[in-house]
Design a protein around this motif. Structure first.
Motif, short mmCIF file in Angstrom:
data_model
loop_
_atom_site.label_atom_id
_atom_site.label_comp_id
_atom_site.label_asym_id
_atom_site.label_seq_id
_atom_site.Cartn_x
_atom_site.Cartn_y
_atom_site.Cartn_z
N ILE A 187 0.52 -0.76 0.16
CA ILE A 187 -0.06 -0.37 0.25
C ILE A 187 1.08 1.29 -0.43
CG2 ILE A 187 -1.87 1.13 1.04
CD1 ILE A 187 -3.10 -1.56 2.48
N GLN A 188 2.23 0.76 0.49
CA GLN A 188 2.66 2.03 0.69
C GLN A 188 3.94 2.42 -0.47
OE1 GLN A 188 4.66 0.96 4.67
NE2 GLN A 188 2.41 2.20 6.01
N SER A 189 4.02 1.60 -1.48
CA SER A 189 4.39 1.77 -2.75
C SER A 189 3.80 2.64 -3.61
CB SER A 189 4.92 0.56 -3.13
OG SER A 189 3.75 -0.06 -3.64
N TRP A 190 1.93 1.81 -3.47
CA TRP A 190 1.15 2.63 -4.24
C TRP A 190 1.19 4.33 -4.15
CZ3 TRP A 190 -3.69 -0.34 -2.08
CH2 TRP A 190 -3.47 -1.49 -2.49
N ASP A 191 0.81 5.58 -5.83
CA ASP A 191 1.00 6.93 -5.90
C ASP A 191 -0.34 6.94 -5.56
OD1 ASP A 191 0.52 9.00 -6.75
OD2 ASP A 191 0.91 8.78 -9.06
N ILE A 192 -0.84 7.29 -4.77
CA ILE A 192 -1.90 8.14 -4.52
C ILE A 192 -2.85 8.63 -5.51
CG2 ILE A 192 -0.95 10.34 -3.02
CD1 ILE A 192 -4.31 7.39 -1.47
N TRP A 222 -6.06 -0.16 3.68
CA TRP A 222 -6.60 -0.61 2.80
C TRP A 222 -7.84 0.01 2.20
CZ3 TRP A 222 -10.78 -3.19 0.12
CH2 TRP A 222 -10.58 -3.22 -1.02
N ALA A 223 -8.59 0.46 2.89
CA ALA A 223 -9.93 0.24 3.10
C ALA A 223 -9.74 1.84 2.44
CB ALA A 223 -11.16 0.28 3.90
N THR A 224 -9.29 2.90 3.57
CA THR A 224 -9.35 4.19 3.55
C THR A 224 -8.29 4.84 2.70
OG1 THR A 224 -8.95 3.93 6.26
CG2 THR A 224 -8.51 6.17 5.50
N TRP A 225 -7.78 3.55 2.09
CA TRP A 225 -6.40 3.99 0.95
C TRP A 225 -7.25 4.04 -0.61
CZ3 TRP A 225 -4.84 3.03 -4.10
CH2 TRP A 225 -4.24 3.78 -4.74
N LYS A 276 -15.76 8.69 10.43
CA LYS A 276 -14.83 10.15 11.48
C LYS A 276 -14.73 9.42 13.09
CE LYS A 276 -17.40 14.40 10.42
NZ LYS A 276 -18.34 15.46 10.48
N ASP A 277 -15.77 7.96 13.29
CA ASP A 277 -15.14 7.20 14.63
C ASP A 277 -14.25 6.23 14.14
OD1 ASP A 277 -18.05 8.02 15.25
OD2 ASP A 277 -19.13 6.17 14.06
N MET A 278 -13.53 6.25 12.83
CA MET A 278 -12.76 5.38 12.85
C MET A 278 -11.27 6.23 13.08
SD MET A 278 -10.00 4.25 9.58
CE MET A 278 -9.88 5.79 9.02
N MET A 308 -4.75 9.93 6.78
CA MET A 308 -6.08 9.68 5.73
C MET A 308 -7.59 10.05 5.80
SD MET A 308 -4.73 6.57 2.47
CE MET A 308 -2.95 7.24 2.71
N ALA A 309 -7.81 9.37 6.40
CA ALA A 309 -8.82 9.26 7.11
C ALA A 309 -9.38 10.94 7.04
CB ALA A 309 -9.90 8.84 7.50
#
Length: 751
Positions: A670-675, A704-707, A734-736, A749-750
């Protein structure tokens, strides 16, 4: 005009007729002893309604494969006290002796029986019941109506082999048909004496003897004061015929055309014959001489011919004999003659092969009774549509649709018609077509696919469907289209190009449609069919469009549809996935489609245990490092694993690889992907992603879901921001952010 006609909705009368015919039991009828239709006793219908019911019924049986004919339909009209018939048109196999027999008490004024090959001499006797009222009768192509079955006397062994012999009826005549004025005997069987048959008729106005060879037509002069229309298509003429025709001075319509391919004709047209017609038949408004060879030159010199504005004035006619006409003809048939290419033709409407107008006139004039000519005319239209631009598009489309409906079992028309439709429906003509017209095109295309297993027709039909917006425009025939395409794909021997188009269509049909559609198509065997295609391609070691489209179709049809996901697993889908991965390690598109599909499977909690094997988990983990198709393969592999992780450590029923080791690899991926990656994926709902947010059991799944959400709403805000809000994503995020177990970077990120 044509445009208005094609756009206007169906009349209320048509809609009601259609509804009643499709629901006879619920409307006009009830079922007696569970089998015979009976009219409700309080129903009284005038001929305007009954004629329409019968004629539409025939049309539906002929052109709508889903419509079921009723054995006892015609008995509904047996009693003129409750149902009146006046003008009916029956066609082909639909009508049998007992059907006519059922309506014998009706006072029919007009009865057209076209190509009704099942009718025998029993129906000749039934015709007598209508003799006192019939004005118009057509027996065109009813080739068995003059035959009766005869039981040979003294039944020996022969009875078992051939219990009935067909015998020609010689003694029937139109005696007593006192009002009959219009008669079509086209394609009458040889051996019937036409002169004797017709002699009792007092005053005929129109007679059609198409496809009958008579050497002596002198008897026609008995109607010289009444005959206004005479058709002698495909009769080999002689000087005697011409002399008789010239005496029929009341004629307004004369057709002596022929199909120049059908057989050898001795007769050749001359200037003298045309002069004779013009001088004697002074009322002529319509003449058809298509297919004739001109024995001598009837035209003016070509230099003179090219001069001046095109004119329909008889005085300027390029065809010399027609200079004697008092006024231009309403119609002149010159199809497949050299005359149609001249400049000055004295007629408002000409059938020929010179240009689009002439070709359309030919299709219009010949469709009903001359499919052999029509198919050649449609072929010319096909060339015009392909090479130039059609200027009368709507007329062309409607004529081709009519021809395809009318001759559902004529191979030539189905081949040329379906090819013409492909060019007439392509995108450059799109704006000019109404929804109703495009629906009609789809109907005839599906009819063609149903009736014809012939490769060319199937290919033309599939290609034509590609001109439509899928699935929207095919929605109204959704089940039927899918069944037909699956049928094509399940045949043991397949044409490569058809297979490719059919898989492409199947894929488009299950893309972006409701789940109930996907479930219905799944139940038809869609998943199994695609897996079989993949299996075949694997065996041939080919990864082509068919292979990629098949996986893509499976990806689409399993989207949020657990039943189809389960079918995929039950039919050894995972085995094929591993084999494809091994056989085609470099095929990026393929990998993306396969993993997209497995992402759908992994979203179904009950099916995840089946993915929990060392082999599968290792494969998914290794694909995390894949650079195939940008981030897509890696992203989908991580999605599959995120759902598996979400089931917690106790669901991890394998020793190798370790859960922690896979989690580490997921973080790294996940860290290697371009956002800001542009995406090759389409979400209809975020629900499967959102369910990974409110949990503490697997922080990496949460990440992963947040990304995924962050990437989609930032790269495609117009599409995905409303979806995120609509599906309640904001409070979940918000809860997360408040959760202790969530990683800091996930919260960032959230936020």
């Amino acid at each position: 005009s044509f445009k208005m006609a094609s756009d206007s909705p169906e009349s209320l009368m048509t809609l009601c007729t259609d509804y009643c015919l499709r629901n006879l039991e619920g409307t006009l009828c009830y079922l007696l002893d569970n089998e015979t239709l009976r009219l409700h006793p309080d129903i009284f219908l005038p001929s305007e309604i009954c004629d329409k019911l019968v004629n539409e019924y025939v049309e539906l049986v002929k052109t709508d494969s889903i419509f079921e004919p009723h054995e006892s339909f015609f008995t509904l009209f047996s009693d003129p006290r409750s149902t009146r018939l006046a003008r009916i048109h029956l066609r082909e196999q639909i009508v049998q002796d007992q059907d006519l027999e059922a309506i014998r008490k009706q006072d029919l004024v007009e009865l057209y029986l076209t190509n009704c090959e099942k009718l025998t001499a029993k129906s000749l006797q039934t015709l007598v019941s209508f003799s006192h009222t019939l004005i118009s009768l057509s027996l065109f192509g009813c080739c068995n109506i003059f035959y009766e079955e005869e039981n040979p006397g003294g039944c020996e062994d022969d009875c078992l082999v051939n219990p009935t012999r067909q015998v020609l009826v010689k003694d029937f005549t139109f005696e007593g048909f006192s009002r009959l004025r219009f008669l079509n005997l086209g394609r009458l069987i040889e051996g019937v004496n036409v002169e004797t048959l017709l002699r009792p008729l007092a005053s005929l106005a129109a007679l059609d003897l198409s496809g009958i060879q008579l050497n002596d037509v002198g008897f026609l002069t008995q109607w010289k004061d009444s005959l206004v229309s005479l058709v002698l298509y495909n009769m080999d003429l002689s000087e005697e015929h011409i002399q008789v025709i010239a005496q029929l001075r009341k004629l307004r319509h004369l057709d002596i055309s022929r199909d120049h391919l059908s057989s050898y004709y001795k007769f050749k047209l001359t200037r003298r014959v045309l002069n004779l017609f013009v001088e004697n038949l002074v009322n002529l408004t319509s003449l058809d001489i298509s297919g004739h060879t001109m024995l001598e030159n009837c035209t003016i010199p070509s230099m003179e011919e090219k001069m001046g504005q095109t004119s329909i004035e008889p005085a300027k006619s390029s065809i010399v004999p027609f200079r004697g006409l008092k006024r231009p003809l309403q119609f002149l048939g010159l199809f497949e003659t050299s005359l149609c290419r001249l400049t000055h033709i004295p007629a408002y409407k000409v059938s020929g092969d010179k240009n689009e107008e002439q070709v359309l006139n030919a299709i219009e004039a010949y469709t009903e009774h001359r499919p052999e000519i029509t198919s050649r005319a449609i072929n010319l239209l096909f060339d015009i549509a392909r090479i130039e631009r059609c200027s009368q598009l709507l007329r062309a489309l409607q004529l081709v649709i009519t021809a395809l409906k009318c001759h559902k079992d004529d191979k030539n028309i189905q081949v040329t018609g379906s090819a013409a439709l492909f060019y007439l429906t392509n995108s450059e003509y799109r704006m000019e077509q109404s929804v109703k017209l495009r629906h009609q095109v789809i109907q005839v295309v599906l009819n063609g696919m149903e009736s014809y297993q012939e490769v060319t027709v199937q290919r033309n039909c599939c290609l034509t469907l590609c001109n439509f917006s899928i699935p929207e425009e095919l929605e109204f025939q959704y089940r039927r289209v899918n069944e037909l395409l699956l049928n094509i794909l399940n045949q043991s021997r397949q044409d490569e190009s058809i297979q490719r188009i059919a898989v492409h269509l199947c894929n488009a049909l299950v893309c972006q449609v409701d789940n109930d559609h996907k479930e219905a198509v799944g139940k038809m065997g869609f998943v199994m069919t695609m897996l079989k295609l993949i299996q075949k391609k694997l065996a041939d070691k080919t990864c082509d469009q068919v292979m990629e489209f098949s996986w893509s179709a499976l990806w689409n049809i399993t989207d949020e549809t657990p039943d189809n996901c389960e079918m995929f697993l039950n039919y050894s889908g995972m085995k094929l996935f591993l084999e494809c991965l091994k056989e085609f390690p470099e095929k990026q598109e393929l990998h993306r489609n396969m993993l997209g599909l497995l992402g759908n499977v992994a979203e179904v909690k009950e099916l995840r245990p089946q993915l929990m094997t060392s082999q599968f988990i290792s494969v998914f983990s290794n694909l995390l490092e894949s650079k195939a198709d940008g981030i897509e393969v890696s992203y989908n592999a991580c999605g599959v694993l995120s759902h598996i992780m979400f089931d917690g450590p106790e669901a991890w029923g394998i020793c190798e690889p370790h859960r922690e080791e896979v989690v580490k690899r997921m973080w790294a991926a996940i860290q290697s992907w371009d956002i800001n990656s542009r995406r090759n994926i389409n979400y209809r709902s975020f629900e499967p992603i959102l369910r990974l947010l409110p949990q503490g059991i697997s922080p990496v799944s949460q990440h992963w879901a947040t990304w995924a959400l962050y990437n989609l709403v930032s790269v495609y805000p117009d599409k995905y921001c409303p979806l995120l809000i609509k599906e309640g994503g904001i409070p979940l995020l918000k809860d997360m952010i408040k959760m202790a177990s969530a990683r800091q970077e996930t919260k960032e990120m959230a936020r």
